[in-house]
Write a protein that holds these residues in place. Structure first.
Motif, PDB file in Angstrom:
ATOM      1  N   HIS A  37       0.810  -1.221   0.000  1.00 49.80           N
ATOM      2  CA  HIS A  37       0.000   0.000   0.000  1.00 49.80           C
ATOM      3  C   HIS A  37       0.841   1.268   0.000  1.00 49.80           C
ATOM      4  O   HIS A  37       0.389   2.308  -0.437  1.00 49.80           O
ATOM      5  CB  HIS A  37      -0.954   0.011   1.204  1.00 49.80           C
ATOM      6  CG  HIS A  37      -2.007  -1.044   1.068  1.00 49.80           C
ATOM      7  ND1 HIS A  37      -2.934  -1.304   2.034  1.00 49.80           N
ATOM      8  CD2 HIS A  37      -2.267  -1.904   0.076  1.00 49.80           C
ATOM      9  CE1 HIS A  37      -3.720  -2.279   1.634  1.00 49.80           C
ATOM     10  NE2 HIS A  37      -3.326  -2.667   0.459  1.00 49.80           N
ATOM     11  N   VAL A  38       2.067   1.158   0.496  1.00 51.99           N
ATOM     12  CA  VAL A  38       2.915   2.346   0.525  1.00 51.99           C
ATOM     13  C   VAL A  38       3.676   2.501  -0.786  1.00 51.99           C
ATOM     14  O   VAL A  38       3.701   3.563  -1.389  1.00 51.99           O
ATOM     15  CB  VAL A  38       3.911   2.279   1.701  1.00 51.99           C
ATOM     16  CG1 VAL A  38       4.853   3.471   1.658  1.00 51.99           C
ATOM     17  CG2 VAL A  38       3.158   2.261   3.020  1.00 51.99           C
ATOM     18  N   VAL A  50       1.129   0.027  -4.908  1.00 47.90           N
ATOM     19  CA  VAL A  50       0.009   0.481  -5.738  1.00 47.90           C
ATOM     20  C   VAL A  50      -0.521   1.822  -5.249  1.00 47.90           C
ATOM     21  O   VAL A  50      -0.278   2.224  -4.124  1.00 47.90           O
ATOM     22  CB  VAL A  50      -1.174  -0.514  -5.724  1.00 47.90           C
ATOM     23  CG1 VAL A  50      -0.839  -1.758  -6.486  1.00 47.90           C
ATOM     24  CG2 VAL A  50      -1.594  -0.828  -4.298  1.00 47.90           C
ATOM     25  N   ILE A  51      -1.243   2.464  -6.146  1.00 46.21           N
ATOM     26  CA  ILE A  51      -1.997   3.654  -5.764  1.00 46.21           C
ATOM     27  C   ILE A  51      -3.432   3.187  -5.572  1.00 46.21           C
ATOM     28  O   ILE A  51      -4.121   2.850  -6.520  1.00 46.21           O
ATOM     29  CB  ILE A  51      -1.903   4.723  -6.861  1.00 46.21           C
ATOM     30  CG1 ILE A  51      -0.456   5.159  -7.020  1.00 46.21           C
ATOM     31  CG2 ILE A  51      -2.799   5.907  -6.514  1.00 46.21           C
ATOM     32  CD1 ILE A  51      -0.212   6.046  -8.206  1.00 46.21           C
ATOM     33  N   GLU A  82      -6.271   4.495  -4.797  1.00 41.95           N
ATOM     34  CA  GLU A  82      -7.442   5.216  -5.302  1.00 41.95           C
ATOM     35  C   GLU A  82      -7.517   5.181  -6.826  1.00 41.95           C
ATOM     36  O   GLU A  82      -8.507   5.613  -7.391  1.00 41.95           O
ATOM     37  CB  GLU A  82      -7.419   6.687  -4.866  1.00 41.95           C
ATOM     38  CG  GLU A  82      -7.306   6.919  -3.370  1.00 41.95           C
ATOM     39  CD  GLU A  82      -5.869   6.857  -2.883  1.00 41.95           C
ATOM     40  OE1 GLU A  82      -4.950   6.905  -3.729  1.00 41.95           O
ATOM     41  OE2 GLU A  82      -5.654   6.729  -1.669  1.00 41.95           O
ATOM     42  N   HIS A  83      -6.463   4.723  -7.473  1.00 39.91           N
ATOM     43  CA  HIS A  83      -6.479   4.709  -8.932  1.00 39.91           C
ATOM     44  C   HIS A  83      -6.918   3.336  -9.454  1.00 39.91           C
ATOM     45  O   HIS A  83      -6.948   2.357  -8.728  1.00 39.91           O
ATOM     46  CB  HIS A  83      -5.098   5.079  -9.472  1.00 39.91           C
ATOM     47  CG  HIS A  83      -4.816   6.559  -9.390  1.00 39.91           C
ATOM     48  ND1 HIS A  83      -3.702   7.131  -9.926  1.00 39.91           N
ATOM     49  CD2 HIS A  83      -5.524   7.567  -8.836  1.00 39.91           C
ATOM     50  CE1 HIS A  83      -3.720   8.435  -9.712  1.00 39.91           C
ATOM     51  NE2 HIS A  83      -4.812   8.715  -9.041  1.00 39.91           N
ATOM     52  N   LEU A 122       2.015   2.632 -15.239  1.00 40.98           N
ATOM     53  CA  LEU A 122       2.989   3.636 -14.777  1.00 40.98           C
ATOM     54  C   LEU A 122       4.435   3.378 -15.203  1.00 40.98           C
ATOM     55  O   LEU A 122       5.106   4.284 -15.675  1.00 40.98           O
ATOM     56  CB  LEU A 122       2.903   3.799 -13.251  1.00 40.98           C
ATOM     57  CG  LEU A 122       1.693   4.582 -12.744  1.00 40.98           C
ATOM     58  CD1 LEU A 122       1.734   4.682 -11.232  1.00 40.98           C
ATOM     59  CD2 LEU A 122       1.633   5.968 -13.368  1.00 40.98           C
ATOM     60  N   LEU A 169       4.868   4.119 -19.163  1.00 38.78           N
ATOM     61  CA  LEU A 169       4.172   5.255 -19.779  1.00 38.78           C
ATOM     62  C   LEU A 169       4.800   5.662 -21.103  1.00 38.78           C
ATOM     63  O   LEU A 169       4.116   5.933 -22.080  1.00 38.78           O
ATOM     64  CB  LEU A 169       4.190   6.451 -18.823  1.00 38.78           C
ATOM     65  CG  LEU A 169       3.183   6.401 -17.671  1.00 38.78           C
ATOM     66  CD1 LEU A 169       3.372   7.595 -16.757  1.00 38.78           C
ATOM     67  CD2 LEU A 169       1.769   6.370 -18.217  1.00 38.78           C
ATOM     68  N   LYS A 191      -0.283  11.543 -16.579  1.00 34.13           N
ATOM     69  CA  LYS A 191      -0.415  10.347 -15.723  1.00 34.13           C
ATOM     70  C   LYS A 191       0.602  10.404 -14.592  1.00 34.13           C
ATOM     71  O   LYS A 191       0.313   9.992 -13.468  1.00 34.13           O
ATOM     72  CB  LYS A 191      -0.169   9.081 -16.533  1.00 34.13           C
ATOM     73  CG  LYS A 191      -0.924   9.040 -17.843  1.00 34.13           C
ATOM     74  CD  LYS A 191      -2.110   8.130 -17.765  1.00 34.13           C
ATOM     75  CE  LYS A 191      -2.957   8.292 -19.013  1.00 34.13           C
ATOM     76  NZ  LYS A 191      -4.348   8.058 -18.788  1.00 34.13           N
ATOM     77  N   LEU A 216      -0.659  12.745 -11.830  1.00 38.54           N
ATOM     78  CA  LEU A 216      -1.709  12.158 -10.990  1.00 38.54           C
ATOM     79  C   LEU A 216      -1.138  11.086 -10.064  1.00 38.54           C
ATOM     80  O   LEU A 216      -1.514  10.995  -8.897  1.00 38.54           O
ATOM     81  CB  LEU A 216      -2.821  11.561 -11.865  1.00 38.54           C
ATOM     82  CG  LEU A 216      -3.630  12.600 -12.641  1.00 38.54           C
ATOM     83  CD1 LEU A 216      -4.567  11.917 -13.625  1.00 38.54           C
ATOM     84  CD2 LEU A 216      -4.426  13.492 -11.696  1.00 38.54           C
ATOM     85  N   ALA A 217      -0.228  10.276 -10.604  1.00 42.43           N
ATOM     86  CA  ALA A 217       0.361   9.217  -9.783  1.00 42.43           C
ATOM     87  C   ALA A 217       1.172   9.813  -8.636  1.00 42.43           C
ATOM     88  O   ALA A 217       1.089   9.352  -7.491  1.00 42.43           O
ATOM     89  CB  ALA A 217       1.244   8.319 -10.637  1.00 42.43           C
ATOM     90  N   ALA A 251      -1.172  11.037  -5.964  1.00 45.31           N
ATOM     91  CA  ALA A 251      -1.954  10.020  -5.263  1.00 45.31           C
ATOM     92  C   ALA A 251      -1.094   9.239  -4.273  1.00 45.31           C
ATOM     93  O   ALA A 251      -1.526   8.944  -3.166  1.00 45.31           O
ATOM     94  CB  ALA A 251      -2.596   9.067  -6.271  1.00 45.31           C
ATOM     95  N   ASN A 252       0.096   8.882  -4.672  1.00 47.34           N
ATOM     96  CA  ASN A 252       0.976   8.119  -3.782  1.00 47.34           C
ATOM     97  C   ASN A 252       2.402   8.284  -4.284  1.00 47.34           C
ATOM     98  O   ASN A 252       2.844   7.583  -5.190  1.00 47.34           O
ATOM     99  CB  ASN A 252       0.568   6.641  -3.777  1.00 47.34           C
ATOM    100  CG  ASN A 252       1.441   5.810  -2.850  1.00 47.34           C
ATOM    101  OD1 ASN A 252       2.515   6.244  -2.441  1.00 47.34           O
ATOM    102  ND2 ASN A 252       0.977   4.629  -2.521  1.00 47.34           N
ATOM    103  N   GLY A 304      -3.870  13.581  -6.636  1.00 50.54           N
ATOM    104  CA  GLY A 304      -4.153  12.346  -7.355  1.00 50.54           C
ATOM    105  C   GLY A 304      -5.405  12.353  -8.199  1.00 50.54           C
ATOM    106  O   GLY A 304      -5.699  11.384  -8.888  1.00 50.54           O
ATOM    107  N   LYS A 305      -6.126  13.451  -8.146  1.00 55.64           N
ATOM    108  CA  LYS A 305      -7.374  13.480  -8.907  1.00 55.64           C
ATOM    109  C   LYS A 305      -7.601  14.911  -9.343  1.00 55.64           C
ATOM    110  O   LYS A 305      -7.625  15.817  -8.503  1.00 55.64           O
ATOM    111  CB  LYS A 305      -8.512  13.024  -7.995  1.00 55.64           C
ATOM    112  CG  LYS A 305      -9.858  12.920  -8.642  1.00 55.64           C
ATOM    113  CD  LYS A 305     -10.791  12.183  -7.693  1.00 55.64           C
ATOM    114  CE  LYS A 305     -12.242  12.417  -8.065  1.00 55.64           C
ATOM    115  NZ  LYS A 305     -12.707  13.756  -7.703  1.00 55.64           N
TER     116      LYS A 305
END
Lengths: 516, 344
Positions: A346-347, A350-351, A353-354, A362, A365, B216, B219-220, B223-224, B290-291
């Protein structure tokens, strides 16, 4: 026998429906006072829902729940707590900047005549609580942030125990712990049980059930498929119940590195990160999986992060495919063909909320660029392909990662790794917190990848798993390689591994060498 | 199970999903979200309702005419441009409080340099000033690991001082016809250039955020930041880049104000910061990062402009307008954070 007051927790004929899905189907789950009851099941089997119902957080669709003989009406959320139920979640809920005492009494403070906190009374009670549970070496006045993860967890258990004298639910308490710490946790759990508390012990590590539990219940697809005393059943039976007869046996033995002659994929020489890693040297042959064993704090995570460019090493030379490799950051490492599947999903993984697709694309890209624009079509194709090969269970690539189960989230991390086609896969506890089947799939996929001339470094605290996947195992302690075990030699065993780890006298505390 | 409504539509052919189609789809989902009490869409619907009320109240005053609407677009051009940049900054998990303070600095740079160096060098230098300010913000944030909130708050104060130095708070008049045509009063056929600036920023921002790897990455990062870095995104570069873009947008805002008012003053844009952030948030950009939505930010800016315009026609005084706008901003933040909590 069926008298409610006999049980710390009595859940009878519980069913729970969320919309069209039946999450729990006529489950009866009883925990007797002073007994430790193991609860196992794949992610999504209904464990969490069952425990939420037990705690009065979620009402069941049908069925009845009693905690310590008191029937829950589900009219207010604190109901189960006042009946004497406490729970320790996977994510610790302590405030790091407060002391142990303050945390134990957080939101349930002892107050004096003027509504002020009765500090002395709290300290006294905290001390006797820790004593009662046999927790030593945790000073009540210490700041929680200064404690090791294992110590923090003990505080968390003490906190839950203070109010949950009847029923204590532990959700995967051993997951963040090293083996020695697990042994101490077991003592603590047994001590709590000896005081008459009924304990629910949720875990993915089935051996632990037989080590510490009196009874075990297996959930599969919302049904109770096995419920027995641990002395009446066996590991094989539990595994069979868990997977429902469709157990995929992981054949022991790696594919094996190709014999000498082909140049190594990765050569590490004298890699040093001050205070964390000391003079690490090894090489990875094409097709080889090298396991890394070590207690938390031994430097295993530092090693992977240094190889991934997330930590800059102070000394040492690394060559990747024969060329000098000194990435300035993860971006550089990925460009050169290394990819880290990180320990903390989680840290770093992955993100949440996405969406799945947003996450998976990612690392690639740039490759998905047509002219200077991002090509949604190319991305969609690539993502669909990778999701299919990994069998990710989701409504589609646009589902938000947060909504997936832990195992499927880990598959998303793997999709990212595989899509970037790394030469070297760096795996930090890749099967951590995932169910048996996902773990088997992860192992299978890594073997497949490696078989095409790539290589992998596999860090795990699950020794059985390490012995299963590795061609060679490096035992790390205090930042150095203490021993190397080779597949095929007589000492390629769990006992030898454990011995090597102990002999080095590794620090049992986490947090010192495991900076992110 | 919760249905996902905010799912992005599959693009028909490459980039040909037009802005107007995107806008109508966005409006539709905004309506659905508002109907379900989600997100800041509640606020947009509330403001559309306010405009409808104005339309009734101000019947016959020309409120609901094309002319007035074009006027609103023109008045909000600078806000829209800065709001688009702010979407990028907030989406990347940072904030730029100095964006509106760049406005007078760039304005003076232009006003003082234009007579001496000519149009193109003056414009280039003014924009470069904004970019340089953003670069300083970015480098301090990234290199010294400071929260951009603190860095840009300091920069805000610093720039307010800087803007008063060159002329000792006196205004500088700019009467270069070409300049005021391009950056203010001109129009191409029936379309005022200010409308084109808004449109251009909208399209550019939308393309970059939604259709490029850079978007992208932004946003990434927001978000984190850890997961983004471990996925090979140069998160430090992203942060610096959005702050540079933000500074440049502030400078462009300065040029557009100078073009409209035919001169630079030290208090240009001084009340714009809150409006800019409000427009971004009303448009659906999450303060937590992130959004973000570029289209939403421009819509938010226009709605705020329309409400303001109605208030003026209604005869509210400037203090009353300020109070009303402050209330809207608080409501926006409350609603957007409520929507976020509900999702958890």
């Amino acid at each position: 026998m069926s008298d409610d007051s006999d049980h710390a927790l009595d859940m009878t004929a519980i069913s729970k429906r969320f919309g069209p899905t039946l999450v729990l189907d006529d489950v009866t789950f009883r925990v007797r006072p002073g007994r430790i009851h193991g609860l196992v099941g794949h992610n999504g089997a209904g464990k969490s829902t069952l425990m939420k119902i037990a705690l009065g957080a979620v009402p069941p669709s049908t069925g009845t729940v009693s905690v310590g003989g008191r029937r829950l009406t589900f009219s207010r959320p604190a109901e189960a707590r006042t009946a004497g139920a406490g729970m320790v979640l996977q994510e610790l809920s302590l405030v790091p900047t407060l002391s142990v005492v303050d945390n134990i009494f957080l939101n349930a403070e002892r107050t004096g005549p003027f509504g002020t906190i009765a500090g002395r009374a709290e300290r006294r009670e905290a001390r006797s609580l820790l004593e009662e549970l046999g927790i030593t070496g945790v000073p009540p006045s210490a700041l929680v942030g200064d404690l090791s993860i294992a110590q923090q967890q003990m505080v968390e258990i003490a906190k839950a125990f203070r109010l949950g004298r009847r029923l204590l639910i532990l959700d995967e308490p051993t997951a963040p712990l090293s083996r020695q710490e697990v042994a101490r946790l077991f003592e603590l759990v047994r001590q709590a049980a000896a005081l008459g508390t009924g304990i629910v012990f949720i875990t993915h590590h089935l051996r632990e059930i037989f080590e510490v539990c009196d009874e075990v219940t297996v959930l599969r697809g919302g049904r109770e498929v096995l419920s027995a005393g641990t002395s009446e059943t066996s590991l094989d039976e539990v595994v069979a119940a868990l997977v429902g007869g469709s157990l995929r046996v992981i054949e022991a033995g790696g594919t094996g590195p190709s014999p000498s002659g082909r140049p190594p994929v990765l050569e590490v020489e004298g890699l040093t990160v001050r205070g964390k890693l000391e003079d690490i040297s090894f090489s990875l042959a094409p097709g080889e999986i090298v396991g890394v064993a070590g207690l938390a704090g031994s430097g295993r995570t530092t090693l992977l992060q240094a190889l991934f460019g997330a930590i800059r090493p102070d000394r040492g030379r690394v060559r990747l495919d024969g060329a000098r490799y000194r990435p300035r950051g993860p971006a550089g490492a990925i460009a050169r063909g290394a990819f880290l599947v990180p320990e903390d999903r989680h840290v770093h993984g992955v993100i949440l909320e996405h969406t799945i697709e947003q996450n998976v694309v990612l690392p690639v890209l740039r490759e998905l660029r047509r002219l200077c624009f991002f090509s949604a079509r190319a991305a969609g194709r690539a993502v669909e392909r990778i999701l299919a090969t990994l069998d990710v269970r989701a409504t589609g690539r646009h589902q938000v990662v947060q909504e997936l189960s832990g195992g499927n989230q880990q598959k998303v991390v793997f999709s990212k790794a595989l899509l970037s086609r790394p030469r070297v896969l760096l795996l930090d506890e890749p099967t951590f917190g995932v169910d048996v089947q996902t773990a088997a799939e992860v192992i299978r996929r890594v073997r497949q990848e490696v078989a095409t001339g790539r290589a992998a470094v596999w860090v795990s605290s699950d020794l059985t798993e390490l012995l299963q996947v590795s061609d060679r195992i490096l035992v790390l302690a205090d930042g150095g390689i203490r021993r190397v075990l080779r597949r095929g030699s007589v000492d390629f065993t769990e006992e030898a591994l454990l011995h090597a780890m102990q002999r080095a006298g590794g620090r049992s505390e986490r947090g010192q060498g495991e900076a992110t | 199970m919760k249905a996902r409504i905010s799912r992005r539509r599959a693009p028909a052919d490459g980039v040909s999903g037009t802005v107007s189609a995107e806008f109508s789809a966005w409006l539709r989902t905004a309506w659905i979200r508002a109907y379900r009490g989600q997100n800041s869409a509640v606020l947009i619907v509330a403001m559309l309702a306010t405009i409808a009320v104005f339309a009734v109240l101000l019947h016959g005053t020309g409120y609901l005419t094309v002319g007035n609407f074009v006027g609103i677009v023109r008045q909000t051009t600078v806000i829209s441009i800065m709001a688009v940049a702010t979407v990028f900054v907030i989406s990347a998990g940072e904030i730029d409080l100095s964006i509106a303070a760049v406005v007078p600095v760039a304005g003076y740079a232009l006003g003082l340099l234009l007579p001496r160096f000519g149009l193109i060098p003056a414009v280039a230098i003014a924009l470069a000033c904004g970019a340089a300010i953003g670069l300083v913000n970015g480098l301090i944030t990234v290199r010294l690991h400071m929260p951009s909130f603190v860095v840009t708050l300091g920069m805000l104060g610093l720039l307010q001082g800087v803007a008063q130095v060159p002329t000792n708070t006196l205004a500088v008049i700019v009467d270069d016809r070409t300049f005021t045509f391009i950056f203010g009063s001109g129009s191409l056929g029936p379309i005022p250039v200010l409308v084109l600036w808004t449109l251009g920023t909208l399209v550019l921002g939308y393309l970059v955020l939604v259709w490029t790897p850079a978007g992208k990455a932004v946003l990434a990062t927001g978000a984190n930041v850890n997961a983004a870095r471990f996925s090979g995104i140069r998160t430090d570069l992203v942060k610096v880049a959005v702050l540079v873009a933000s500074g440049t947008a502030g400078a462009l805002g300065g040029l557009l104000y100078v073009g409209q008012y035919h001169g630079a003053r030290y208090d240009l844009g001084s009340s714009d910061l809150l409006t800019v952030i409000a427009a971004a948030i009303i448009g659906g950009t999450a303060l937590s990062g992130g959004k973000g939505s570029v289209v939403g930010a421009v819509v938010g800016s226009l709605l705020l402009g329309a409400v303001n315009n109605g208030l003026i026609i209604l005869g509210l005084s400037v203090p009353q307008q300020l109070m009303f706008r402050g209330g809207i901003i608080i409501a926006a933040v409350v609603l957007s954070s409520r929507a976020r909590r509900r999702r958890r």
